[in-house]
Design a protein around this motif. Structure first.
Motif, short mmCIF file in Angstrom:
data_model
loop_
_atom_site.label_atom_id
_atom_site.label_comp_id
_atom_site.label_asym_id
_atom_site.label_seq_id
_atom_site.Cartn_x
_atom_site.Cartn_y
_atom_site.Cartn_z
N VAL A 65 0.88 -1.19 0.02
CA VAL A 65 0.13 0.00 0.24
C VAL A 65 0.87 1.14 0.24
O VAL A 65 1.66 1.13 1.02
N MET A 66 0.66 2.19 -1.25
CA MET A 66 1.42 3.30 -1.11
C MET A 66 0.61 4.30 -1.16
O MET A 66 -0.45 4.52 -2.10
N ARG A 67 0.60 5.55 -0.22
CA ARG A 67 -0.06 6.43 -0.23
C ARG A 67 -1.66 6.50 -0.19
O ARG A 67 -2.50 6.80 -0.69
N GLY A 68 -2.03 5.05 0.64
CA GLY A 68 -3.36 4.73 0.84
C GLY A 68 -3.94 4.04 -0.31
O GLY A 68 -5.14 3.62 -0.31
N ARG A 69 -2.99 3.68 -1.24
CA ARG A 69 -3.56 3.12 -2.53
C ARG A 69 -2.86 1.57 -2.53
O ARG A 69 -1.72 1.62 -2.46
N GLU A 70 -3.65 0.63 -2.76
CA GLU A 70 -2.89 -0.86 -3.00
C GLU A 70 -2.45 -1.10 -4.33
O GLU A 70 -3.02 -0.43 -5.30
N MET A 71 -1.19 -1.40 -4.36
CA MET A 71 -0.62 -1.70 -5.54
C MET A 71 -0.85 -3.19 -6.03
O MET A 71 -0.60 -4.26 -5.42
N ARG A 72 -1.73 -3.16 -7.38
CA ARG A 72 -2.22 -4.49 -7.74
C ARG A 72 -1.14 -5.46 -7.94
O ARG A 72 -1.18 -6.73 -7.67
N GLU A 73 -0.04 -5.11 -8.37
CA GLU A 73 1.14 -6.06 -8.79
C GLU A 73 2.14 -6.19 -7.64
O GLU A 73 3.27 -7.15 -7.76
N TRP A 74 2.38 -5.26 -6.78
CA TRP A 74 3.43 -5.34 -5.66
C TRP A 74 2.61 -5.97 -4.55
O TRP A 74 1.84 -5.55 -3.86
N VAL A 75 3.62 -6.98 -4.10
CA VAL A 75 3.40 -7.77 -2.59
C VAL A 75 4.51 -7.67 -1.84
O VAL A 75 5.69 -7.36 -2.35
N VAL A 76 4.39 -7.75 -0.64
CA VAL A 76 5.59 -7.70 0.49
C VAL A 76 5.35 -9.12 1.22
O VAL A 76 4.52 -9.56 1.77
N VAL A 77 6.61 -9.75 1.33
CA VAL A 77 6.68 -10.86 2.12
C VAL A 77 7.63 -10.58 3.22
O VAL A 77 8.61 -9.71 3.21
N PRO A 78 7.32 -10.91 4.58
CA PRO A 78 7.89 -10.63 5.63
C PRO A 78 9.45 -10.82 5.83
O PRO A 78 9.96 -11.87 5.02
N LEU A 79 10.25 -10.28 6.51
CA LEU A 79 11.51 -10.31 6.55
C LEU A 79 12.02 -11.70 7.04
O LEU A 79 12.75 -12.69 6.60
N ASP A 80 10.89 -12.20 7.86
CA ASP A 80 11.15 -13.53 8.82
C ASP A 80 10.83 -14.72 8.01
O ASP A 80 10.85 -15.91 8.45
N ALA A 81 10.16 -14.51 6.79
CA ALA A 81 9.56 -15.49 6.05
C ALA A 81 10.62 -16.65 5.61
O ALA A 81 11.92 -15.96 5.50
N PRO A 82 10.48 -17.86 5.28
CA PRO A 82 11.31 -18.80 5.12
C PRO A 82 12.17 -18.50 3.69
O PRO A 82 11.62 -17.91 2.89
N ASP A 83 13.42 -18.76 3.72
CA ASP A 83 14.40 -18.84 2.48
C ASP A 83 13.39 -19.25 1.13
O ASP A 83 13.44 -18.54 0.15
N ALA A 84 12.86 -20.41 1.30
CA ALA A 84 12.03 -21.00 0.05
C ALA A 84 11.14 -20.00 -0.65
O ALA A 84 10.98 -20.10 -1.63
N LEU A 85 10.54 -19.31 0.39
CA LEU A 85 9.42 -18.35 0.03
C LEU A 85 9.92 -17.00 -0.65
O LEU A 85 9.52 -16.84 -1.74
N TRP A 86 11.00 -16.63 0.02
CA TRP A 86 11.93 -15.41 -0.75
C TRP A 86 12.24 -15.86 -2.27
O TRP A 86 12.23 -15.14 -2.94
N GLU A 87 12.90 -16.98 -2.09
CA GLU A 87 13.13 -17.49 -3.57
C GLU A 87 12.30 -17.73 -4.46
O GLU A 87 12.58 -17.23 -5.64
N SER A 88 10.99 -18.19 -3.99
CA SER A 88 9.94 -18.35 -5.05
C SER A 88 9.54 -17.17 -5.81
O SER A 88 9.34 -16.81 -6.82
N LEU A 89 9.30 -16.16 -4.57
CA LEU A 89 8.97 -15.03 -5.06
C LEU A 89 10.02 -14.08 -5.82
O LEU A 89 9.58 -13.36 -6.90
N LEU A 90 11.04 -14.33 -5.53
CA LEU A 90 12.29 -13.64 -6.39
C LEU A 90 12.14 -14.06 -7.75
O LEU A 90 12.28 -13.44 -8.73
N GLU A 91 12.22 -15.61 -7.99
CA GLU A 91 12.24 -15.97 -9.36
C GLU A 91 10.95 -15.95 -10.14
O GLU A 91 10.96 -15.41 -11.25
N GLU A 92 9.72 -15.74 -9.41
CA GLU A 92 8.64 -15.48 -9.94
C GLU A 92 8.66 -14.05 -10.44
O GLU A 92 8.09 -13.46 -11.78
N ALA A 93 8.90 -12.93 -9.76
CA ALA A 93 8.91 -11.48 -9.96
C ALA A 93 10.05 -11.45 -11.20
O ALA A 93 9.77 -10.77 -12.19
#
Length: 113
Positions: free
Chosen positions: A75-103
């Motif tokens: 969410v930026m300036r009160g508006r949801e960004m349709r294609e931008w998502v945030v994964v938590p800092l403490d999420a497992p490496d596998a989730l970070w890796e899959s999101l990085l590859e998908e992005a």
């Protein structure tokens, strides 16, 4: 290359970066006042100041990942960004890796050579 030793999210992103920086047309670039990975000038992943990894993925995939509880919508300036998502800092490496590859795959596909 760690850009900021006082930002744990940037340091974590840096740990994943080499596999992308070894690919053609991938480098570091600025976006939203921080440093992110980009392909042909378009950022696909960035460490957010509040913690977490922000990535750009197709809107439908963002909806699926949100429904699965893996990410939240950026969410930026009160508006949801349709294609931008945030994964938590403490999420497992596998989730970070899959999101990085998908992005990466998404931006590589939609960004002209």
């Amino acid at each position: 290359m760690v850009w900021s030793t006082d930002n744990p999210t940037q340091a974590r992103l840096d740990g994943f970066a080499d596999r992308y920086l070894a690919r053609p047309d991938v480098d570091w670039g600025r976006m939203f006042g921080t440093i992110g990975l980009r392909v042909r000038g378009k950022v696909f992943a960035v460490a957010v100041h509040t913690g977490g990894l922000m990535v750009k993925i197709p809107g439908a995939r963002a909806d699926e990942r949100i429904a699965a509880g893996e990410v939240t919508r950026m969410v930026m300036r009160g508006r949801e960004m349709r294609e931008w998502v945030v994964v938590p800092l403490d999420a497992p490496d596998a989730l970070w890796e899959s999101l990085l590859e998908e992005a990466y795959a998404y931006l590589d596909e939609i960004t002209p050579a």
